[in-house]
Motif scaffolding. Sequence first.
Motif, short mmCIF file in Angstrom:
data_model
loop_
_atom_site.label_atom_id
_atom_site.label_comp_id
_atom_site.label_asym_id
_atom_site.label_seq_id
_atom_site.Cartn_x
_atom_site.Cartn_y
_atom_site.Cartn_z
N LEU A 31 17.09 13.46 21.79
CA LEU A 31 16.00 14.06 21.02
C LEU A 31 14.94 13.02 20.66
N PRO A 32 14.12 12.63 21.63
CA PRO A 32 13.09 11.63 21.30
C PRO A 32 12.06 12.24 20.35
N ASP A 33 11.38 11.36 19.65
CA ASP A 33 10.38 11.79 18.68
C ASP A 33 9.02 11.84 19.37
N VAL A 34 8.32 12.94 19.18
CA VAL A 34 6.96 13.05 19.69
C VAL A 34 6.07 13.19 18.47
N TRP A 90 8.34 27.52 21.76
CA TRP A 90 8.76 27.55 23.17
C TRP A 90 7.52 27.69 24.05
N PRO A 91 6.99 26.57 24.60
CA PRO A 91 5.85 26.69 25.51
C PRO A 91 6.23 27.48 26.77
N THR A 92 7.50 27.38 27.18
CA THR A 92 8.06 28.30 28.18
C THR A 92 9.46 28.64 27.68
N ALA A 93 10.08 29.61 28.32
CA ALA A 93 11.37 30.11 27.84
C ALA A 93 12.43 29.01 27.79
N ASP A 94 12.30 28.01 28.67
CA ASP A 94 13.36 27.00 28.80
C ASP A 94 13.08 25.71 28.07
N VAL A 95 11.91 25.60 27.48
CA VAL A 95 11.54 24.33 26.84
C VAL A 95 11.22 24.60 25.38
N LEU A 96 11.90 23.86 24.49
CA LEU A 96 11.74 24.04 23.06
C LEU A 96 11.22 22.76 22.42
N ALA A 97 10.21 22.90 21.56
CA ALA A 97 9.74 21.79 20.72
C ALA A 97 9.97 22.20 19.27
N ILE A 98 10.53 21.31 18.47
CA ILE A 98 10.78 21.62 17.06
C ILE A 98 9.90 20.73 16.19
N PHE A 99 8.91 21.36 15.57
CA PHE A 99 8.01 20.63 14.67
C PHE A 99 8.66 20.55 13.30
N ARG A 100 8.60 19.35 12.71
CA ARG A 100 9.17 19.15 11.37
C ARG A 100 8.06 18.66 10.45
N PHE A 101 7.92 19.36 9.35
CA PHE A 101 6.80 19.08 8.45
C PHE A 101 7.19 18.00 7.45
N HIS A 102 7.43 16.78 7.95
CA HIS A 102 7.83 15.69 7.05
C HIS A 102 6.65 15.20 6.22
N ALA A 103 5.50 15.06 6.84
CA ALA A 103 4.37 14.44 6.15
C ALA A 103 3.08 14.98 6.73
N ASP A 104 2.02 15.00 5.93
CA ASP A 104 0.77 15.55 6.46
C ASP A 104 0.04 14.55 7.35
N ASP A 105 0.41 13.26 7.29
CA ASP A 105 -0.36 12.28 8.06
C ASP A 105 0.24 12.02 9.44
N GLU A 106 1.27 12.79 9.81
CA GLU A 106 1.82 12.65 11.16
C GLU A 106 2.38 13.99 11.61
N VAL A 107 1.81 14.51 12.68
CA VAL A 107 2.37 15.72 13.30
C VAL A 107 3.56 15.25 14.12
N ASP A 108 4.72 15.83 13.85
CA ASP A 108 5.97 15.25 14.33
C ASP A 108 6.82 16.36 14.94
N PHE A 109 7.29 16.16 16.17
CA PHE A 109 8.22 17.15 16.71
C PHE A 109 9.23 16.50 17.65
N ASP A 110 10.33 17.22 17.83
CA ASP A 110 11.41 16.77 18.72
C ASP A 110 11.40 17.65 19.96
N VAL A 111 11.81 17.06 21.06
CA VAL A 111 12.11 17.84 22.26
C VAL A 111 13.51 17.42 22.70
N ASP A 112 14.15 18.28 23.46
CA ASP A 112 15.49 17.97 23.97
C ASP A 112 15.35 17.57 25.44
N LEU A 113 15.63 16.30 25.72
CA LEU A 113 15.44 15.81 27.09
C LEU A 113 16.31 16.55 28.10
N ARG A 114 17.42 17.12 27.63
CA ARG A 114 18.27 17.85 28.57
C ARG A 114 17.55 19.07 29.13
N GLU A 115 16.51 19.53 28.41
CA GLU A 115 15.72 20.67 28.89
C GLU A 115 14.55 20.22 29.77
#
Length: 171
Positions: A31-34, A90-115
């Motif tokens: 789960l790298p950080d984007v 889900w930009p497509t059915a098989d790819v999920l990005a999870i945005f986490r609202f930790h802070a307003d000064d960084e838009v932060d999301f995870d992706v699963d490399l296995r996907e």
Amino acid sequence: MGWGAGQHGEVADLLWDDVKCFFDPDFMGSLPDVRVPDASAQDWQAVLDLVAEEGWKCQYSEGEAVLPVPRAEVVLSRPADAECPALRVWPTADVLAIFRFHADDEVDFDVDLRELQGQERLDVFCSFLREIGRRLGKPVLMDPEGDSGHPVLGFDVEADRVVLLAEPLAR
């Protein structure tokens, strides 16, 4: 824009064979950080608007509760001890990005490399980063899991495409 621009004739930003080491869950963490650094609540809202406009499937939740997607400033102004909300996109059915609202000064999301294995999924991922980066006019960077500040690839505003930011490792 030049030749071959536009959604259909676009040359792939990155070639799978060149970058697959950065999509190896054993090497990068699964789960790298984007992230979009130097962001603002307006940038968060722009991402929410983009998700709605693109018609990407999404689900907003706080803890176990699934809720309608609120305005960004509402999410970002919650009390510090509240559950960190998540927006699954889900930009497509098989790819999920999870945005986490930790802070307003960084838009932060995870992706699963296995996907994100293979050229087709890589193209989806690059396209997703590009849409976000173009909308915000800011770089979108991918760091190895838990190693923030050492991006390996990302959307480059000047180049208007996703580029490598680190040397691929020969294995």
